[in-house]
Write a protein that holds these residues in place. Sequence first.
Motif, mmCIF file in Angstrom:
data_model
loop_
_atom_site.group_PDB
_atom_site.id
_atom_site.type_symbol
_atom_site.label_atom_id
_atom_site.label_comp_id
_atom_site.label_asym_id
_atom_site.label_seq_id
_atom_site.Cartn_x
_atom_site.Cartn_y
_atom_site.Cartn_z
ATOM 1 N N ARG A 128 -12.810 11.655 4.116
ATOM 2 C CA ARG A 128 -12.194 11.807 5.292
ATOM 3 C C ARG A 128 -10.791 12.261 5.075
ATOM 4 N NH1 ARG A 128 -13.179 6.875 9.322
ATOM 5 N NH2 ARG A 128 -11.644 8.135 10.232
ATOM 6 N N THR A 129 -10.122 12.706 6.185
ATOM 7 C CA THR A 129 -8.579 13.378 5.768
ATOM 8 C C THR A 129 -7.366 12.441 6.726
ATOM 9 O OG1 THR A 129 -8.898 15.033 7.667
ATOM 10 C CG2 THR A 129 -9.497 15.637 5.243
ATOM 11 N N ALA A 130 -6.392 12.857 6.365
ATOM 12 C CA ALA A 130 -5.252 12.380 7.115
ATOM 13 C C ALA A 130 -5.409 10.830 7.368
ATOM 14 C CB ALA A 130 -5.182 12.869 8.396
ATOM 15 N N LEU A 131 -5.529 9.875 6.306
ATOM 16 C CA LEU A 131 -5.631 8.477 6.318
ATOM 17 C C LEU A 131 -3.933 8.035 5.980
ATOM 18 C CD1 LEU A 131 -8.721 7.735 4.378
ATOM 19 C CD2 LEU A 131 -8.433 8.148 6.975
ATOM 20 N N GLY A 132 -2.943 8.704 5.958
ATOM 21 C CA GLY A 132 -1.861 8.149 6.017
ATOM 22 C C GLY A 132 -1.236 7.752 7.236
ATOM 23 N N LYS A 133 -0.074 7.363 7.519
ATOM 24 C CA LYS A 133 0.646 7.007 8.808
ATOM 25 C C LYS A 133 0.453 8.273 9.492
ATOM 26 C CE LYS A 133 4.666 5.416 8.474
ATOM 27 N NZ LYS A 133 5.814 4.737 8.490
ATOM 28 N N PRO A 134 -0.039 8.147 10.770
ATOM 29 C CA PRO A 134 -0.204 7.072 11.557
ATOM 30 C C PRO A 134 -1.372 6.592 11.739
ATOM 31 C CG PRO A 134 -0.258 9.130 12.951
ATOM 32 C CD PRO A 134 -0.042 9.283 11.653
ATOM 33 N N HIS A 135 -2.206 6.787 10.891
ATOM 34 C CA HIS A 135 -3.660 6.369 10.836
ATOM 35 C C HIS A 135 -3.414 4.654 10.583
ATOM 36 C CE1 HIS A 135 -7.941 5.515 9.650
ATOM 37 N NE2 HIS A 135 -8.018 6.658 10.332
ATOM 38 N N TRP A 136 -4.591 3.906 10.878
ATOM 39 C CA TRP A 136 -4.340 2.567 10.825
ATOM 40 C C TRP A 136 -4.773 1.945 9.441
ATOM 41 C CZ3 TRP A 136 -9.101 0.848 9.213
ATOM 42 C CH2 TRP A 136 -10.147 1.565 9.449
ATOM 43 N N PHE A 137 -5.211 3.117 8.485
ATOM 44 C CA PHE A 137 -5.985 2.552 7.277
ATOM 45 C C PHE A 137 -4.709 1.903 6.425
ATOM 46 C CE2 PHE A 137 -6.494 3.373 2.769
ATOM 47 C CZ PHE A 137 -7.523 2.755 2.593
ATOM 48 N N VAL A 176 0.826 -1.147 -0.016
ATOM 49 C CA VAL A 176 0.134 -0.009 0.029
ATOM 50 C C VAL A 176 1.224 1.333 -0.079
ATOM 51 C CG1 VAL A 176 -1.728 1.350 1.197
ATOM 52 C CG2 VAL A 176 -1.923 -1.278 1.104
ATOM 53 N N THR A 177 0.534 2.088 -0.930
ATOM 54 C CA THR A 177 1.428 3.226 -0.917
ATOM 55 C C THR A 177 0.472 4.428 -0.457
ATOM 56 O OG1 THR A 177 0.610 3.738 -3.185
ATOM 57 C CG2 THR A 177 2.683 2.478 -3.027
ATOM 58 N N TYR A 178 1.037 5.754 -0.621
ATOM 59 C CA TYR A 178 0.443 6.699 -0.153
ATOM 60 C C TYR A 178 -0.873 7.208 -1.017
ATOM 61 C CZ TYR A 178 -0.439 11.474 1.699
ATOM 62 O OH TYR A 178 -1.339 12.567 2.423
ATOM 63 N N ASP A 179 -0.699 6.622 -2.415
ATOM 64 C CA ASP A 179 -1.742 7.006 -3.394
ATOM 65 C C ASP A 179 -2.984 6.075 -2.954
ATOM 66 O OD1 ASP A 179 0.009 8.480 -5.047
ATOM 67 O OD2 ASP A 179 0.406 6.997 -6.151
ATOM 68 N N GLU A 180 -3.084 5.085 -2.311
ATOM 69 C CA GLU A 180 -4.142 4.510 -1.848
ATOM 70 C C GLU A 180 -4.853 5.253 -0.756
ATOM 71 O OE1 GLU A 180 -2.078 1.640 -4.326
ATOM 72 O OE2 GLU A 180 -1.480 2.470 -2.622
ATOM 73 N N LEU A 215 -5.775 -6.424 4.865
ATOM 74 C CA LEU A 215 -7.029 -7.123 4.225
ATOM 75 C C LEU A 215 -7.515 -6.767 2.846
ATOM 76 C CD1 LEU A 215 -8.992 -6.244 7.509
ATOM 77 C CD2 LEU A 215 -7.837 -8.339 7.267
ATOM 78 N N GLY A 216 -6.798 -5.933 2.171
ATOM 79 C CA GLY A 216 -7.083 -5.420 0.981
ATOM 80 C C GLY A 216 -8.000 -4.095 1.050
ATOM 81 N N TYR A 217 -7.771 -3.409 0.141
ATOM 82 C CA TYR A 217 -8.089 -1.912 -0.051
ATOM 83 C C TYR A 217 -9.858 -1.727 0.171
ATOM 84 C CZ TYR A 217 -9.096 2.746 -1.947
ATOM 85 O OH TYR A 217 -9.757 4.006 -1.863
ATOM 86 N N ALA A 218 -10.498 -2.590 -0.362
ATOM 87 C CA ALA A 218 -11.968 -2.623 -0.333
ATOM 88 C C ALA A 218 -12.479 -2.700 1.191
ATOM 89 C CB ALA A 218 -12.700 -3.624 -1.068
ATOM 90 N N ASP A 219 -11.845 -3.866 1.877
ATOM 91 C CA ASP A 219 -12.526 -4.056 3.174
ATOM 92 C C ASP A 219 -11.754 -2.910 4.160
ATOM 93 O OD1 ASP A 219 -13.409 -6.641 2.443
ATOM 94 O OD2 ASP A 219 -11.975 -7.861 3.201
#
Length: 134
Positions: free
Chosen positions: A29-38, A15-19, A45-49
Amino acid sequence: DEFALAEYFDLARMVTYDEALRAQQETERTALGKPHWFPLAAAALGYADAVAALRAPQARLTPVNGARYAYVGDTSADFDAARGCHQRGLPLAYIHVDSGITRAETLAEITAHPVTCGRVPHLSAAVQLLKGQA
Protein backbone atom coordinates in the motif's frame (compact mmCIF):
# COMPACT_ATOMS: atom_id res chain seq x y z
CA ASP A 1 9.48 15.77 30.48
CA GLU A 2 8.63 19.48 30.52
CA PHE A 3 4.94 18.74 31.14
CA ALA A 4 5.52 15.66 33.36
CA LEU A 5 3.60 13.38 30.98
CA ALA A 6 5.95 10.36 30.74
CA GLU A 7 3.78 8.32 33.09
CA TYR A 8 0.89 8.58 30.58
CA PHE A 9 2.85 7.09 27.66
CA ASP A 10 4.26 3.72 26.71
CA LEU A 11 7.50 4.79 25.06
CA ALA A 12 7.74 1.38 23.34
CA ARG A 13 4.60 2.34 21.36
CA MET A 14 6.09 5.39 19.67
CA VAL A 15 5.65 5.12 15.91
CA THR A 16 7.87 6.83 13.38
CA TYR A 17 7.62 7.26 9.65
CA ASP A 18 9.93 4.22 9.31
CA GLU A 19 7.12 1.96 10.58
CA ALA A 20 4.74 3.46 8.04
CA LEU A 21 7.24 2.79 5.26
CA ARG A 22 7.76 -0.78 6.49
CA ALA A 23 3.98 -1.37 6.55
CA GLN A 24 3.70 0.07 3.04
CA GLN A 25 6.24 -2.48 1.82
CA GLU A 26 4.62 -5.39 3.70
CA THR A 27 1.10 -4.61 2.48
CA GLU A 28 1.98 -3.10 -0.91
CA ARG A 29 0.00 0.00 0.00
CA THR A 30 1.06 3.59 -0.33
CA ALA A 31 0.78 6.72 1.75
CA LEU A 32 0.42 5.20 5.23
CA GLY A 33 1.87 8.24 7.00
CA LYS A 34 -0.28 10.99 8.45
CA PRO A 35 -3.15 11.68 7.72
CA HIS A 36 -3.71 7.91 7.35
CA TRP A 37 -4.98 6.20 10.49
CA PHE A 38 -2.24 3.53 10.44
CA PRO A 39 0.49 5.27 12.53
CA LEU A 40 -2.00 6.17 15.25
CA ALA A 41 -3.42 2.62 15.30
CA ALA A 42 0.12 1.18 15.42
CA ALA A 43 0.94 3.37 18.42
CA ALA A 44 -2.26 2.39 20.21
CA LEU A 45 -2.51 -1.30 19.37
CA GLY A 46 0.95 -2.31 18.23
CA TYR A 47 2.46 -2.64 14.80
CA ALA A 48 1.28 -6.19 14.06
CA ASP A 49 -2.37 -5.49 14.90
CA ALA A 50 -2.37 -2.30 12.85
CA VAL A 51 -0.92 -4.14 9.84
CA ALA A 52 -3.55 -6.87 10.27
CA ALA A 53 -6.23 -4.15 10.18
CA LEU A 54 -4.73 -2.81 6.95
CA ARG A 55 -5.08 -6.25 5.42
CA ALA A 56 -8.74 -6.53 6.47
CA PRO A 57 -10.31 -3.18 5.51
CA GLN A 58 -13.55 -3.88 7.41
CA ALA A 59 -11.69 -4.87 10.59
CA ARG A 60 -12.45 -2.98 13.79
CA LEU A 61 -9.56 -1.58 15.82
CA THR A 62 -10.03 -3.32 19.15
CA PRO A 63 -8.13 -2.04 22.18
CA VAL A 64 -6.44 -4.41 24.61
CA ASN A 65 -8.15 -4.73 27.99
CA GLY A 66 -10.62 -1.91 27.33
CA ALA A 67 -7.92 0.75 26.98
CA ARG A 68 -8.86 4.29 25.95
CA TYR A 69 -6.65 6.59 23.94
CA ALA A 70 -6.10 10.31 23.49
CA TYR A 71 -4.46 12.11 20.60
CA VAL A 72 -3.38 15.74 20.66
CA GLY A 73 -2.86 17.44 17.32
CA ASP A 74 -2.79 20.84 15.68
CA THR A 75 -3.46 20.13 12.00
CA SER A 76 -6.25 18.77 9.86
CA ALA A 77 -3.98 15.76 9.16
CA ASP A 78 -3.93 14.98 12.89
CA PHE A 79 -7.71 15.17 12.99
CA ASP A 80 -8.02 12.96 9.90
CA ALA A 81 -5.85 10.29 11.54
CA ALA A 82 -7.93 10.41 14.72
CA ARG A 83 -11.19 10.34 12.77
CA GLY A 84 -9.97 7.30 10.77
CA CYS A 85 -9.25 5.37 13.95
CA HIS A 86 -12.55 6.47 15.49
CA GLN A 87 -14.45 5.26 12.40
CA ARG A 88 -12.85 1.85 12.87
CA GLY A 89 -14.00 1.62 16.48
CA LEU A 90 -10.94 2.73 18.43
CA PRO A 91 -12.04 4.50 21.65
CA LEU A 92 -10.17 7.71 21.07
CA ALA A 93 -10.45 11.27 22.31
CA TYR A 94 -8.97 13.91 20.03
CA ILE A 95 -7.82 17.27 21.40
CA HIS A 96 -7.12 20.00 18.88
CA VAL A 97 -4.56 22.69 19.70
CA ASP A 98 -5.40 25.92 17.88
CA SER A 99 -2.01 26.70 16.38
CA GLY A 100 -3.39 29.06 13.77
CA ILE A 101 -2.69 26.80 10.79
CA THR A 102 -6.14 25.21 10.43
CA ARG A 103 -8.80 26.91 8.32
CA ALA A 104 -11.98 28.13 10.06
CA GLU A 105 -14.31 25.76 8.20
CA THR A 106 -12.06 22.82 9.09
CA LEU A 107 -12.02 23.93 12.73
CA ALA A 108 -15.83 23.89 12.71
CA GLU A 109 -15.80 20.32 11.39
CA ILE A 110 -13.20 19.26 13.98
CA THR A 111 -15.15 20.85 16.83
CA ALA A 112 -18.43 19.22 15.81
CA HIS A 113 -17.07 15.69 15.31
CA PRO A 114 -17.74 13.10 18.06
CA VAL A 115 -14.06 12.09 18.26
CA THR A 116 -13.15 15.61 19.43
CA CYS A 117 -13.27 16.07 23.19
CA GLY A 118 -11.82 19.57 23.18
CA ARG A 119 -10.22 22.46 21.37
CA VAL A 120 -7.58 24.35 23.29
CA PRO A 121 -5.45 27.45 22.67
CA HIS A 122 -2.08 25.86 23.53
CA LEU A 123 -0.45 22.58 24.49
CA SER A 124 -0.43 23.23 28.23
CA ALA A 125 -4.24 23.53 28.11
CA ALA A 126 -4.36 20.15 26.36
CA VAL A 127 -2.28 18.70 29.19
CA GLN A 128 -4.78 20.02 31.72
CA LEU A 129 -7.66 18.56 29.72
CA LEU A 130 -5.91 15.19 29.51
CA LYS A 131 -5.16 15.13 33.21
CA GLY A 132 -8.81 15.94 33.90
CA GLN A 133 -9.88 12.95 31.77
CA ALA A 134 -7.50 10.49 33.43
